[in-house]
Write a protein that holds these residues in place. Structure first.
Motif, PDB file in Angstrom:
ATOM      1  N   LEU A 154      34.530  20.644  40.475  1.00 37.23           N
ATOM      2  CA  LEU A 154      34.469  21.863  39.667  1.00 37.23           C
ATOM      3  C   LEU A 154      34.085  21.585  38.225  1.00 37.23           C
ATOM      4  O   LEU A 154      33.592  22.472  37.521  1.00 37.23           O
ATOM      5  CB  LEU A 154      35.826  22.578  39.707  1.00 37.23           C
ATOM      6  N   VAL A 155      34.329  20.364  37.788  1.00 36.13           N
ATOM      7  CA  VAL A 155      34.103  19.967  36.398  1.00 36.13           C
ATOM      8  C   VAL A 155      33.382  18.630  36.389  1.00 36.13           C
ATOM      9  O   VAL A 155      33.653  17.770  37.225  1.00 36.13           O
ATOM     10  CB  VAL A 155      35.456  19.852  35.640  1.00 36.13           C
ATOM     11  N   GLU A 156      32.463  18.481  35.438  1.00 37.24           N
ATOM     12  CA  GLU A 156      31.823  17.188  35.187  1.00 37.24           C
ATOM     13  C   GLU A 156      32.417  16.597  33.924  1.00 37.24           C
ATOM     14  O   GLU A 156      32.699  17.320  32.966  1.00 37.24           O
ATOM     15  CB  GLU A 156      30.313  17.352  34.980  1.00 37.24           C
ATOM     16  N   LYS A 157      32.563  15.290  33.930  1.00 33.48           N
ATOM     17  CA  LYS A 157      33.107  14.563  32.787  1.00 33.48           C
ATOM     18  C   LYS A 157      32.004  13.685  32.219  1.00 33.48           C
ATOM     19  O   LYS A 157      31.377  12.926  32.950  1.00 33.48           O
ATOM     20  CB  LYS A 157      34.285  13.716  33.269  1.00 33.48           C
ATOM     21  N   GLY A 158      31.757  13.821  30.932  1.00 35.91           N
ATOM     22  CA  GLY A 158      30.753  13.008  30.262  1.00 35.91           C
ATOM     23  C   GLY A 158      31.386  12.241  29.117  1.00 35.91           C
ATOM     24  O   GLY A 158      32.550  12.452  28.775  1.00 35.91           O
ATOM     25  N   THR A 159      30.626  11.363  28.503  1.00 37.85           N
ATOM     26  CA  THR A 159      31.127  10.530  27.425  1.00 37.85           C
ATOM     27  C   THR A 159      30.438  10.874  26.117  1.00 37.85           C
ATOM     28  O   THR A 159      29.205  10.882  26.043  1.00 37.85           O
ATOM     29  CB  THR A 159      30.886   9.044  27.755  1.00 37.85           C
ATOM     30  N   LEU A 160      31.249  11.166  25.090  1.00 44.69           N
ATOM     31  CA  LEU A 160      30.713  11.381  23.744  1.00 44.69           C
ATOM     32  C   LEU A 160      30.633  10.056  23.000  1.00 44.69           C
ATOM     33  O   LEU A 160      29.663   9.775  22.318  1.00 44.69           O
ATOM     34  CB  LEU A 160      31.604  12.351  22.958  1.00 44.69           C
ATOM     35  N   ASP A 161      31.701   9.282  23.087  1.00 40.01           N
ATOM     36  CA  ASP A 161      31.736   7.943  22.521  1.00 40.01           C
ATOM     37  C   ASP A 161      32.732   7.118  23.336  1.00 40.01           C
ATOM     38  O   ASP A 161      33.215   7.578  24.359  1.00 40.01           O
ATOM     39  CB  ASP A 161      32.075   7.966  21.018  1.00 40.01           C
ATOM     40  N   ARG A 162      33.063   5.933  22.866  1.00 44.54           N
ATOM     41  CA  ARG A 162      33.911   5.040  23.668  1.00 44.54           C
ATOM     42  C   ARG A 162      35.301   5.590  23.923  1.00 44.54           C
ATOM     43  O   ARG A 162      35.962   5.193  24.861  1.00 44.54           O
ATOM     44  CB  ARG A 162      34.013   3.676  22.996  1.00 44.54           C
ATOM     45  N   ARG A 163      35.748   6.526  23.106  1.00 39.77           N
ATOM     46  CA  ARG A 163      37.108   7.043  23.248  1.00 39.77           C
ATOM     47  C   ARG A 163      37.174   8.511  23.634  1.00 39.77           C
ATOM     48  O   ARG A 163      38.236   9.029  23.917  1.00 39.77           O
ATOM     49  CB  ARG A 163      37.851   6.868  21.927  1.00 39.77           C
ATOM     50  N   THR A 164      36.049   9.199  23.600  1.00 35.66           N
ATOM     51  CA  THR A 164      36.073  10.648  23.773  1.00 35.66           C
ATOM     52  C   THR A 164      35.194  11.093  24.927  1.00 35.66           C
ATOM     53  O   THR A 164      34.017  10.735  24.982  1.00 35.66           O
ATOM     54  CB  THR A 164      35.600  11.348  22.475  1.00 35.66           C
ATOM     55  N   ASN A 165      35.759  11.876  25.811  1.00 34.22           N
ATOM     56  CA  ASN A 165      35.016  12.474  26.915  1.00 34.22           C
ATOM     57  C   ASN A 165      34.846  13.969  26.663  1.00 34.22           C
ATOM     58  O   ASN A 165      35.639  14.572  25.955  1.00 34.22           O
ATOM     59  CB  ASN A 165      35.773  12.288  28.235  1.00 34.22           C
ATOM     60  N   TYR A 166      33.825  14.530  27.252  1.00 34.93           N
ATOM     61  CA  TYR A 166      33.658  15.980  27.221  1.00 34.93           C
ATOM     62  C   TYR A 166      33.636  16.474  28.660  1.00 34.93           C
ATOM     63  O   TYR A 166      33.444  15.707  29.600  1.00 34.93           O
ATOM     64  CB  TYR A 166      32.391  16.397  26.470  1.00 34.93           C
ATOM     65  N   TYR A 167      33.849  17.770  28.801  1.00 39.12           N
ATOM     66  CA  TYR A 167      33.954  18.371  30.127  1.00 39.12           C
ATOM     67  C   TYR A 167      33.089  19.626  30.195  1.00 39.12           C
ATOM     68  O   TYR A 167      33.018  20.379  29.228  1.00 39.12           O
ATOM     69  CB  TYR A 167      35.417  18.726  30.429  1.00 39.12           C
ATOM     70  N   THR A 168      32.438  19.831  31.319  1.00 34.80           N
ATOM     71  CA  THR A 168      31.655  21.043  31.562  1.00 34.80           C
ATOM     72  C   THR A 168      31.885  21.499  32.996  1.00 34.80           C
ATOM     73  O   THR A 168      32.207  20.693  33.866  1.00 34.80           O
ATOM     74  CB  THR A 168      30.140  20.813  31.365  1.00 34.80           C
ATOM     75  N   LEU A 169      31.705  22.794  33.215  1.00 36.85           N
ATOM     76  CA  LEU A 169      31.806  23.301  34.576  1.00 36.85           C
ATOM     77  C   LEU A 169      30.563  22.903  35.364  1.00 36.85           C
ATOM     78  O   LEU A 169      29.456  22.926  34.829  1.00 36.85           O
ATOM     79  CB  LEU A 169      31.908  24.826  34.584  1.00 36.85           C
ATOM     80  N   THR A 170      30.757  22.554  36.592  1.00 31.98           N
ATOM     81  CA  THR A 170      29.629  22.330  37.486  1.00 31.98           C
ATOM     82  C   THR A 170      29.146  23.703  37.976  1.00 31.98           C
ATOM     83  O   THR A 170      29.785  24.727  37.720  1.00 31.98           O
ATOM     84  CB  THR A 170      30.051  21.490  38.705  1.00 31.98           C
ATOM     85  N   ARG A 171      28.077  23.712  38.693  1.00 36.39           N
ATOM     86  CA  ARG A 171      27.597  24.960  39.287  1.00 36.39           C
ATOM     87  C   ARG A 171      28.679  25.558  40.190  1.00 36.39           C
ATOM     88  O   ARG A 171      28.940  26.749  40.160  1.00 36.39           O
ATOM     89  CB  ARG A 171      26.315  24.710  40.082  1.00 36.39           C
ATOM     90  N   ARG A 172      29.319  24.698  40.964  1.00 36.14           N
ATOM     91  CA  ARG A 172      30.407  25.164  41.836  1.00 36.14           C
ATOM     92  C   ARG A 172      31.566  25.721  41.010  1.00 36.14           C
ATOM     93  O   ARG A 172      32.152  26.746  41.347  1.00 36.14           O
ATOM     94  CB  ARG A 172      30.893  24.020  42.714  1.00 36.14           C
ATOM     95  N   GLY A 173      31.890  25.049  39.921  1.00 35.70           N
ATOM     96  CA  GLY A 173      32.964  25.521  39.052  1.00 35.70           C
ATOM     97  C   GLY A 173      32.661  26.892  38.469  1.00 35.70           C
ATOM     98  O   GLY A 173      33.535  27.758  38.395  1.00 35.70           O
TER      99      GLY A 173
END
Length: 96
Positions: free
Chosen positions: A55-74
């Motif tokens: 439902l969610v994708e997890k990406g990396t902003l930097d070595r310590r910080t992740n970001y999250y977005t909804l997938t198409r299914r989400g």
């Protein structure tokens, strides 16, 4: 969404309201909504569950910080939930 907890659903909605929020932004939003502290030990495992459920994708902003977005299914499941809620809440609000 019937398989999610209410908290997971709220996390999903919080993510939907932002453009690639990081974990602390999601935490802040939920703390404002719940009017209580949200512990990292509660938030991050639930984020991981949403990622694992596709439902969610997890990406990396930097070595310590992740970001999250909804997938198409989400997005689809969130929209379907809102339509389902509208059937009941919309009628309630219209009667007021």
């Amino acid at each position: 969404m019937h398989y999610m907890t209410g908290f997971q659903r709220d996390v999903l909605y919080a993510i939907a309201g932002y453009d690639e929020p990081h974990g602390l932004a999601i935490k802040d939003e939920l703390e404002n909504y719940y009017e209580t502290e949200i512990l990292a030990g509660r938030l991050y495992p639930n984020l991981d569950t949403l990622v694992g459920n596709g439902l969610v994708e997890k990406g990396t902003l930097d070595r310590r910080t992740n970001y999250y977005t909804l997938t198409r299914r989400g997005r689809r499941e969130t929209e379907a939930r809102r339509e389902w809620e509208q059937q009941y809440v919309g009628e309630l609000l219209a009667d007021s």
